[in-house]
Design a protein around this motif. Structure first.
Motif, PDB file in Angstrom:
ATOM      1  N   VAL A   1      38.570  38.563  41.381  1.00  0.00           N
ATOM      2  CA  VAL A   1      37.700  39.721  41.595  1.00  0.00           C
ATOM      3  C   VAL A   1      38.517  41.008  41.561  1.00  0.00           C
ATOM      4  O   VAL A   1      38.017  42.069  41.195  1.00  0.00           O
ATOM      5  N   GLY A   2      39.797  40.901  41.970  1.00  0.00           N
ATOM      6  CA  GLY A   2      40.637  42.099  42.055  1.00  0.00           C
ATOM      7  C   GLY A   2      40.755  42.637  43.465  1.00  0.00           C
ATOM      8  O   GLY A   2      41.307  43.703  43.682  1.00  0.00           O
ATOM      9  N   GLU A   3      40.219  41.913  44.449  1.00  0.00           N
ATOM     10  CA  GLU A   3      40.323  42.306  45.862  1.00  0.00           C
ATOM     11  C   GLU A   3      41.112  41.232  46.608  1.00  0.00           C
ATOM     12  O   GLU A   3      41.232  40.107  46.136  1.00  0.00           O
ATOM     13  N   LYS A   4      41.577  41.600  47.797  1.00  0.00           N
ATOM     14  CA  LYS A   4      42.177  40.584  48.680  1.00  0.00           C
ATOM     15  C   LYS A   4      41.222  40.318  49.827  1.00  0.00           C
ATOM     16  O   LYS A   4      40.504  41.229  50.265  1.00  0.00           O
ATOM     17  N   ASN A   5      41.248  39.083  50.333  1.00  0.00           N
ATOM     18  CA  ASN A   5      40.358  38.784  51.466  1.00  0.00           C
ATOM     19  C   ASN A   5      41.073  39.086  52.781  1.00  0.00           C
ATOM     20  O   ASN A   5      42.200  39.603  52.793  1.00  0.00           O
ATOM     21  N   ALA A   6      40.405  38.729  53.895  1.00  0.00           N
ATOM     22  CA  ALA A   6      40.900  39.096  55.227  1.00  0.00           C
ATOM     23  C   ALA A   6      42.294  38.558  55.513  1.00  0.00           C
ATOM     24  O   ALA A   6      43.047  39.151  56.292  1.00  0.00           O
ATOM     25  N   THR A   7      42.665  37.421  54.904  1.00  0.00           N
ATOM     26  CA  THR A   7      43.984  36.854  55.194  1.00  0.00           C
ATOM     27  C   THR A   7      44.979  37.135  54.068  1.00  0.00           C
ATOM     28  O   THR A   7      46.011  36.485  53.958  1.00  0.00           O
ATOM     29  N   GLY A   8      44.632  38.089  53.203  1.00  0.00           N
ATOM     30  CA  GLY A   8      45.585  38.568  52.211  1.00  0.00           C
ATOM     31  C   GLY A   8      45.621  37.772  50.920  1.00  0.00           C
ATOM     32  O   GLY A   8      46.474  38.016  50.054  1.00  0.00           O
ATOM     33  N   ASP A   9      44.696  36.799  50.755  1.00  0.00           N
ATOM     34  CA  ASP A   9      44.667  36.023  49.508  1.00  0.00           C
ATOM     35  C   ASP A   9      43.860  36.779  48.456  1.00  0.00           C
ATOM     36  O   ASP A   9      42.825  37.380  48.768  1.00  0.00           O
ATOM     37  N   ALA A  10      44.320  36.719  47.202  1.00  0.00           N
ATOM     38  CA  ALA A  10      43.557  37.309  46.098  1.00  0.00           C
ATOM     39  C   ALA A  10      42.239  36.546  45.966  1.00  0.00           C
ATOM     40  O   ALA A  10      42.245  35.317  45.854  1.00  0.00           O
ATOM     41  N   GLN A  11      41.116  37.264  45.997  1.00  0.00           N
ATOM     42  CA  GLN A  11      39.807  36.588  45.933  1.00  0.00           C
ATOM     43  C   GLN A  11      39.453  36.214  44.510  1.00  0.00           C
ATOM     44  O   GLN A  11      39.565  37.016  43.587  1.00  0.00           O
ATOM     45  N   LYS A  12      38.978  34.979  44.359  1.00  0.00           N
ATOM     46  CA  LYS A  12      38.428  34.529  43.081  1.00  0.00           C
ATOM     47  C   LYS A  12      36.935  34.858  43.059  1.00  0.00           C
ATOM     48  O   LYS A  12      36.287  34.952  44.111  1.00  0.00           O
ATOM     49  N   LYS A  13      36.378  34.965  41.834  1.00  0.00           N
ATOM     50  CA  LYS A  13      34.930  35.200  41.743  1.00  0.00           C
ATOM     51  C   LYS A  13      34.162  34.091  42.454  1.00  0.00           C
ATOM     52  O   LYS A  13      33.137  34.333  43.093  1.00  0.00           O
ATOM     53  N   LEU A  14      34.672  32.871  42.354  1.00  0.00           N
ATOM     54  CA  LEU A  14      33.968  31.760  43.013  1.00  0.00           C
ATOM     55  C   LEU A  14      34.086  31.817  44.539  1.00  0.00           C
ATOM     56  O   LEU A  14      33.228  31.291  45.242  1.00  0.00           O
ATOM     57  N   ASP A  15      35.165  32.453  45.060  1.00  0.00           N
ATOM     58  CA  ASP A  15      35.251  32.657  46.513  1.00  0.00           C
ATOM     59  C   ASP A  15      34.090  33.526  46.974  1.00  0.00           C
ATOM     60  O   ASP A  15      33.438  33.241  47.988  1.00  0.00           O
TER      61      ASP A  15
ATOM     62  N   ALA B   1      23.424  32.242  64.649  1.00  0.00           N
ATOM     63  CA  ALA B   1      23.588  33.563  65.263  1.00  0.00           C
ATOM     64  C   ALA B   1      24.701  34.342  64.584  1.00  0.00           C
ATOM     65  O   ALA B   1      24.610  35.557  64.427  1.00  0.00           O
ATOM     66  N   ALA B   2      25.771  33.633  64.177  1.00  0.00           N
ATOM     67  CA  ALA B   2      26.918  34.342  63.614  1.00  0.00           C
ATOM     68  C   ALA B   2      27.727  33.406  62.721  1.00  0.00           C
ATOM     69  O   ALA B   2      27.718  32.191  62.913  1.00  0.00           O
ATOM     70  N   ILE B   3      28.410  34.025  61.756  1.00  0.00           N
ATOM     71  CA  ILE B   3      29.246  33.259  60.827  1.00  0.00           C
ATOM     72  C   ILE B   3      30.642  33.869  60.796  1.00  0.00           C
ATOM     73  O   ILE B   3      30.796  35.080  60.615  1.00  0.00           O
ATOM     74  N   ALA B   4      31.661  33.000  60.971  1.00  0.00           N
ATOM     75  CA  ALA B   4      33.047  33.395  60.719  1.00  0.00           C
ATOM     76  C   ALA B   4      33.450  32.723  59.416  1.00  0.00           C
ATOM     77  O   ALA B   4      33.379  31.498  59.298  1.00  0.00           O
ATOM     78  N   SER B   5      33.814  33.520  58.433  1.00  0.00           N
ATOM     79  CA  SER B   5      34.144  32.974  57.107  1.00  0.00           C
ATOM     80  C   SER B   5      35.516  33.455  56.676  1.00  0.00           C
ATOM     81  O   SER B   5      35.916  34.583  56.998  1.00  0.00           O
ATOM     82  N   GLU B   6      36.215  32.639  55.889  1.00  0.00           N
ATOM     83  CA  GLU B   6      37.497  33.071  55.341  1.00  0.00           C
ATOM     84  C   GLU B   6      37.336  34.368  54.550  1.00  0.00           C
ATOM     85  O   GLU B   6      38.251  35.193  54.502  1.00  0.00           O
ATOM     86  N   GLU B   7      36.201  34.552  53.941  1.00  0.00           N
ATOM     87  CA  GLU B   7      36.016  35.690  53.038  1.00  0.00           C
ATOM     88  C   GLU B   7      35.422  36.920  53.713  1.00  0.00           C
ATOM     89  O   GLU B   7      35.064  37.880  53.039  1.00  0.00           O
ATOM     90  N   LEU B   8      35.272  36.900  55.035  1.00  0.00           N
ATOM     91  CA  LEU B   8      34.757  38.063  55.765  1.00  0.00           C
ATOM     92  C   LEU B   8      35.822  38.562  56.730  1.00  0.00           C
ATOM     93  O   LEU B   8      36.407  37.759  57.462  1.00  0.00           O
ATOM     94  N   ASP B   9      36.062  39.885  56.749  1.00  0.00           N
ATOM     95  CA  ASP B   9      37.077  40.429  57.659  1.00  0.00           C
ATOM     96  C   ASP B   9      36.741  40.117  59.110  1.00  0.00           C
ATOM     97  O   ASP B   9      37.606  39.808  59.911  1.00  0.00           O
TER      98      ASP B   9
ATOM     99  N   SER C   1      41.860  34.486  67.608  1.00  0.00           N
ATOM    100  CA  SER C   1      41.336  35.413  66.600  1.00  0.00           C
ATOM    101  C   SER C   1      40.740  34.584  65.466  1.00  0.00           C
ATOM    102  O   SER C   1      41.124  33.421  65.276  1.00  0.00           O
ATOM    103  N   ILE C   2      39.815  35.177  64.706  1.00  0.00           N
ATOM    104  CA  ILE C   2      39.038  34.324  63.787  1.00  0.00           C
ATOM    105  C   ILE C   2      39.845  33.838  62.584  1.00  0.00           C
ATOM    106  O   ILE C   2      39.514  32.820  62.013  1.00  0.00           O
ATOM    107  N   HIS C   3      40.888  34.574  62.199  1.00  0.00           N
ATOM    108  CA  HIS C   3      41.679  34.117  61.048  1.00  0.00           C
ATOM    109  C   HIS C   3      43.033  33.539  61.478  1.00  0.00           C
ATOM    110  O   HIS C   3      43.968  33.472  60.678  1.00  0.00           O
ATOM    111  N   GLN C   4      43.108  33.136  62.747  1.00  0.00           N
ATOM    112  CA  GLN C   4      44.341  32.553  63.283  1.00  0.00           C
ATOM    113  C   GLN C   4      44.806  31.365  62.448  1.00  0.00           C
ATOM    114  O   GLN C   4      44.010  30.544  62.010  1.00  0.00           O
ATOM    115  N   ARG C   5      46.124  31.289  62.262  1.00  0.00           N
ATOM    116  CA  ARG C   5      46.681  30.181  61.471  1.00  0.00           C
ATOM    117  C   ARG C   5      47.289  29.137  62.389  1.00  0.00           C
ATOM    118  O   ARG C   5      47.609  29.419  63.549  1.00  0.00           O
ATOM    119  N   SER C   6      47.493  27.957  61.825  1.00  0.00           N
ATOM    120  CA  SER C   6      48.118  26.878  62.598  1.00  0.00           C
ATOM    121  C   SER C   6      48.849  25.933  61.653  1.00  0.00           C
ATOM    122  O   SER C   6      48.369  25.670  60.552  1.00  0.00           O
TER     123      SER C   6
END
Ligand code: AHG
Ligand code: MN
Ligand code: MN
Length: 327
Positions: A55-69, A87-95, A299-304
């Protein structure tokens, strides 16, 4: 006698009738199945409909977004929004957490990786979707961000979809694990893998060995030990590697590296949902030091870090990490 397969919807209805599985969960799985059919169709014809590439953008965790993402994210949000139950959604593709519905009906929180392994999209390699479902804790009309910051032990349901040589939806509500294969001509998911049990040991390990020099010396020793005894398969899609470990035995691991000191994978929408599925099938999931499901998200994008799959091999990894040997 004419043997008909069991459709996902029929199975969900039976679970509701026999095990008193809440009808809301059946509806949410039904919508996951619906979104998965759309994604399966678009992934398989992506080259024909302009859905390959970046797409030309990066997502919340700094990955280059694909159109399919982006397509995957919009599809799952639209599908779950239709239910009025989320009620709510936490997604990799949402900040940030996206709030969907307020009120009495909207009692569920969805954590989702809409398209896992998206570096694979342009080469016909497998990709997936990973999802975890919690009940919301807050009492007010609308959910809060804290409703998404959870410990994996609170998951009420989780699963994944693998878009590979076939499309398979695997889920658990905490009473075993079942898998459904999409018949693309019927447009139905049919029960194909009833009561999946993960073998205690396997012959395959999955990890990106190009990071070997960056791993802890004890992790290196573990890999040296395994490479004398097992073989390596790594698809670049966590879902595909975990699915293989679940069916045939084996492990997947992604330890800390120079770039990702906490590991690369995200706790809420990658590690915890898969940990719930794998534990329900008799396998294990750990950071190497701690059970994944015991970690409270901050935090919602916490890594492990993650090591997941056959119980004995995960335990061996933990022993190596502690002692530098098989103990
Ligand atoms: P995502 O595409 O959702 O960001 O996830 C990619 C993950 C996982 O699926 C895969 O196993 C791993 O990242 C691959 O990372 P490396 O290229 O560093 O091995
Ligand atoms: Mn992913
Ligand atoms: Mn993803």
């Amino acid at each position: 006698m004419n043997e008909l397969g069991i459709t996902l919807n029929r199975y969900l209805w039976q679970q509701h009738q026999q095990l008193k599985q809440p009808s809301e969960l059946s509806m949410l799985f039904g919508q996951m199945g619906f979104a998965a059919k759309i994604l399966s169709r678009e992934i398989s014809r992506a080259a024909l409909v302009g859905l390959l590439g970046l797409v030309g953008e990066k997502n919340a965790t700094g990955d280059a977004q694909k159109k399919l993402d982006v397509f995957g994210n919009e599809t799952v949000i639209a599908a779950f929004s239709q239910t009025g139950l989320v009620a709510a959604i936490a997604s990799e593709e949402l900040d940030e957490v996206q709030f969907i519905d307020c009120g009495n009906e909207a009692q569920y929180i969805l954590c989702i990786d809409p398209l896992d392994g998206s570096s694979n999209t342009d080469t016909g390699s497998p990709v997936g979707t990973i999802f975890g479902i919690y009940r919301r804790n807050s009492r007010g009309n609308c959910a809060t961000e804290e409703d998404a910051l959870r410990q994996g032990t609170e998951l009420v349901a989780a699963g994944y979809v693998l878009y590979g040589t076939s499309t398979v939806l695997v889920y658990t509500c905490g009473n075993g694990v079942n898998g459904f294969t999409l018949d693309p001509n019927l447009g139905e998911f049919l029960l194909s893998h009833a009561n999946i049990r993960a073998p205690e040991e396997g012959k395959v390990y999955s990890a990106n060995l190009s990071y070997y020099r960056e791993w802890h010396p004890h992790t290196q020793k573990f890999v040296d030990h395994l490479s004398d005894r097992q073989t390596l398969r790594y698809t670049g899609a966590l879902v595909a590697d975990v699915h293989r470990s679940l069916l045939e035995g084996g492990i997947y691991f992604y330890p800390p590296t120079d770039k990702h000191e906490e590991g690369k994978l995200r706790l809420l929408y990658e590690c915890a949902p898969l940990a719930f599925v794998v534990e329900q099938a008799g396998g294990s999931a750990s950071t190497g030091k701690q059970r994944i499901l015991d970690i409270q998200a901050q935090s919602i994008h916490q890594r492990s870090p993650l090591v997941i799959g056959s119980h004995r091999t995960v335990a061996l990894y933990e022993t190596f990490l502690k002692t530098g040997s098989s103990g």
